[in-house]
Design an enzyme around this catalytic site. Structure first.
Site, PDB file in Angstrom:
ATOM      1  N   GLU A   1     -14.552 -18.565  13.458  1.00 35.78           N
ATOM      2  CA  GLU A   1     -13.313 -19.570  12.454  1.00 35.78           C
ATOM      3  C   GLU A   1     -12.139 -19.182  13.208  1.00 35.78           C
ATOM      4  O   GLU A   1     -11.907 -18.286  13.815  1.00 35.78           O
ATOM      5  CB  GLU A   1     -13.891 -18.706  11.389  1.00 35.78           C
ATOM      6  CG  GLU A   1     -12.659 -20.262  10.312  1.00 35.78           C
ATOM      7  CD  GLU A   1     -11.836 -18.934   9.666  1.00 35.78           C
ATOM      8  OE1 GLU A   1     -11.760 -18.187   8.994  1.00 35.78           O
ATOM      9  OE2 GLU A   1     -10.300 -19.478   9.838  1.00 35.78           O
TER      10      GLU A   1
ATOM     11  N   CYS B   1      -4.814 -18.887   7.987  1.00 33.53           N
ATOM     12  CA  CYS B   1      -5.771 -19.737   8.996  1.00 33.53           C
ATOM     13  C   CYS B   1      -5.681 -21.279   7.650  1.00 33.53           C
ATOM     14  O   CYS B   1      -5.984 -22.149   9.078  1.00 33.53           O
ATOM     15  CB  CYS B   1      -6.838 -19.394   8.392  1.00 33.53           C
ATOM     16  SG  CYS B   1      -7.951 -18.978   7.458  1.00 33.53           S
TER      17      CYS B   1
END
Lengths: 468, 468
Positions: B224, B261
């Site tokens: 990720e 994020c």
């Protein structure tokens, strides 16, 4: 061949087709199946000419192909692939309220599918990859296999006719007939390409993977490659059963000139009177089976070369009857034998020989057999010829095999892959590039879908399937 | 550090742990959660020292981490992740009988998990990757993040205590404290490694991917990485709502010093009086927010360097109030602005700036906005600030956004990732390496599982969950 133009068309078509209903996709898939059946004799003749198949095999594969298309129509219609999950809002939750969250699977985008040499219908133009991708809502760019170019064009014409009949965009399925190596490379490297499906050799699959590595945006690439499908023989059978096991296995080794990814290429057993009886009977069975024509000269050349390479290794003994034949395309079924320690120490003997060849490995002990099982590569299948009580006593073999293969078979053979919900036609590398997916059965559609979560969306803006 | 020894131990432990029951795994995960809570103040202090978090943030993240462990305990207990499917035998089917076929998901094997810099608990030692892998039945080798080494050791000690308490093998979880770059490389390249989980930068994720490319047997690698989380503002709001939208977004941009994020880094809107009012209000809001300390000097250095690089591009205007501060670790929230054509023509402006920075893009037309949305990279999220009727009129934006992101948000902000069944914390590359999986929520377990089919197996040889 303008690759940019092809991907532009496919992506444009995807933006509409990706939003089509399950019912619309089901109708398309069923119409494709009917149009393939409508090709009638012309299709049968094309395959006879291009693949050297007997009519029965062709009709069988056509039935399977159309059956797959209709199964994926059912999947699309039912919506079982959408993986819908909902979490209701909790506006009063402390310290933070929870918004309404709903998840649904959506299609990836344009998928490149490569036709397989050994299945001109079931794994090629309108085969499992194409059918599952279309059911998912993806558009398909099909790179036909040059070994059955005419067959591929005929099937593509059936798909084109079906798209016309149901009033859908022709660009949903684009057939690329080039036999040029560079075309495949350019297709999988194009930025609009959203996924790749491939069935073929380990070297071909690895080459494809290397092309996609240079992409700025990595994409799902599913390659189904090689497998030697070990068969583990456990002693303890009455003599009649020893013979019937040998008879069943001989059929699987020679079926379709051994040109199946599930062909059993390794037979493991403990050095013993019973195992000797078994493989002697297997050898007798195989030597009585007429060799069949292979798909083409290239495949036959590779078969002979790979087999020769294996037979030239130290400690390998050919035990089947190799007879000469007038037809150079005939593949003579062959059986070789080696000792456990020879197998363990020579990785060449672990490699797939694509054709009707199988290697018997005689082990000194259960430990040695387990060591070999630990060492071999990932597999599509692993089979046990055993009685229930004996296998239960040796269940450590199942514990090892389960981490090597996608399908475990009890007293059966790996050939004959059922198309159903619980099939797994996959396995750890190099059997496939991603063991979490299957190439056969309804779950094959999962390769071409990804989840999207809608947070706090009003009903009017949600996809129909996510509305209350 | 002997990597071979670590993987040997992990693989050996896996052969037993992989066969444990869901109930046993659930007990382990719940015990780990309790032991983390039992660390009490020592854990809070370690994180305060290593990550500069305020206590509220630490307690929140601890709550989330233990909540995740307990959620995956529920998943393991329920067996919902096993994906069981059964097809009954049809012995009388013609031309071929169908064998009994049953499918179940099994764990992949030893998984390498890399701790993330920005989540010392929720995405690190006992974070989502570890919790989901343990729930799946995989063993875990955890490479601690050097920026919070002491925190990582404390959590590892809690896991070790939990393993003791439930009477399980210590090698189910192995903590690797090395900050050595080569260690991570050797771990992911080891032949026994069966999967990799990583949360971090795009460059770090790509480096990991390049290491695993050389493996003889490719394995699932889930990374990720980066996301700019575009927020699309559509006109048509009453002035009060314009301000409340600005207020909400300012909070999301500055939350946790922007070190998420899901931090919103791009704000798209049409050049107009309303959009000007919106971003002026946003700028006012942001300039009133006290900067917060960043995790460490390295992250702050990167923040300033990436922001400077963005601000040095032609046609970029800084519109927030940048004030100097005595504390060099404070990240001053910053807002910049550019025109649609400038954004479209300069990919540097598409890149993530990790920290409390956001870029407003003013478009001349809806077409130009859509063009930009088509061009940007894959994203974790895409948000719409709009009223329902206006977004419905502009639903083409949803059609584009859905193929860019893993989560679409209506009148909300991307920060605050709910841990639930329908969450998707994923998206097309470079948001993640495989958009078909999620890193958050119960389905995160699917990254570490693969299906196996049992064919014709007698009941006594089937796993308990597959028996009738």
């Amino acid at each position: 061949m303008n690759i940019n133009d092809i991907l532009d068309r496919s992506k444009k078509a995807f933006f509409k087709y990706g939003k089509s209903s399950g019912e619309q996709r089901a109708t398309l898939l069923e119409t494709i199946a009917s149009e393939i059946e409508n090709l009638g004799d012309s299709l049968v003749k094309a395959i006879e000419e291009e693949c050297n198949f007997v009519e029965g095999r062709i009709l069988g594969e056509r039935g399977r192909t159309c059956g797959q298309l209709r199964m994926f129509a059912q999947v699309a219609r039912s919506g079982s692939h959408l993986g819908i999950k909902k979490d209701a809002a909790m506006p009063d939750r402390v310290p933070m309220p929870r918004p309404d969250l709903r998840k649904i699977n959506i299609p990836l985008g344009p998928i490149i599918v490569f036709g397989a040499s050994n299945f001109p219908l079931a794994y090629s133009t309108a085969g499992g990859d194409t059918a599952s991708a279309l059911a998912a809502g993806c558009t398909v760019i099909l790179k036909g296999h040059p070994a059955h170019a005419h067959t591929s064009e005929l099937v593509a014409s059936a798909i084109s006719k079906a798209l016309d009949k149901v009033g859908m965009d022709q660009d949903i399925f684009i057939h690329v007939a080039s036999s040029d190596f560079e075309t495949g490379k350019a297709l999988v490297q194009h930025p609009f390409t959203a996924g790749v499906g491939f069935t073929g050799s380990v070297s071909g699959g690895y080459a494809l993977a290397s092309y996609t590595r240079d992409r700025k945006n990595p994409i799902p690439v599913f390659t189904e490659m090689g497998s030697t499908n070990p068969v583990i023989y456990l002693n303890g059978a009455p003599s009649e059963e020893v013979k019937s096991r040998a008879n069943m296995l001989a059929g699987a080794i020679t079926l379709g000139a051994g040109q199946f990814c599930t062909n059993p290429g390794l037979i493991f057993g403990l050095k013993s009177e019973e195992f000797t009886t078994f493989y002697t009977s297997l050898s007798e069975n195989i030597s009585q089976i007429q060799g069949a024509k292979m798909l083409n000269h290239n495949i036959q050349k590779n078969y002979l070369a790979k087999m020769d390479h294996a037979l030239q290794q130290k400690g390998i003994q050919l035990i089947s009857n190799v007879t000469d034949t007038d037809d150079e395309l005939i593949a003579v079924p062959s059986l070789a034998k080696t000792e456990g320690h020879t197998f363990i120490n020579n990785p060449v003997l672990h490699e797939e020989v694509f054709g009707p060849y199988s290697l018997i490995v005689e082990f000194e002990s259960q430990d040695q057999l387990e060591q070999a099982l630990h060492m071999i590569d990932g597999q599509l299948t692993c089979s046990f010829l055993a009685n229930e009580a004996i296998l239960k006593e040796n269940s450590s073999l199942i514990d090892i095999a389960i981490h090597k293969a996608g399908r475990l078979i009890f007293n059966g053979v790996p050939t004959g892959v059922e198309v159903c919900d619980s099939m797994v036609h996959g396995g750890p590398s190099p059997a496939t590039s991603d063991s979490r997916f299957t190439a056969v059965g309804s779950d094959a559609i999962l390769r071409w879908l990804r989840p999207v979560c809608y947070q706090n969306f009003p009903t009017s803006l949600l996809p129909k399937e996510l509305q209350d």
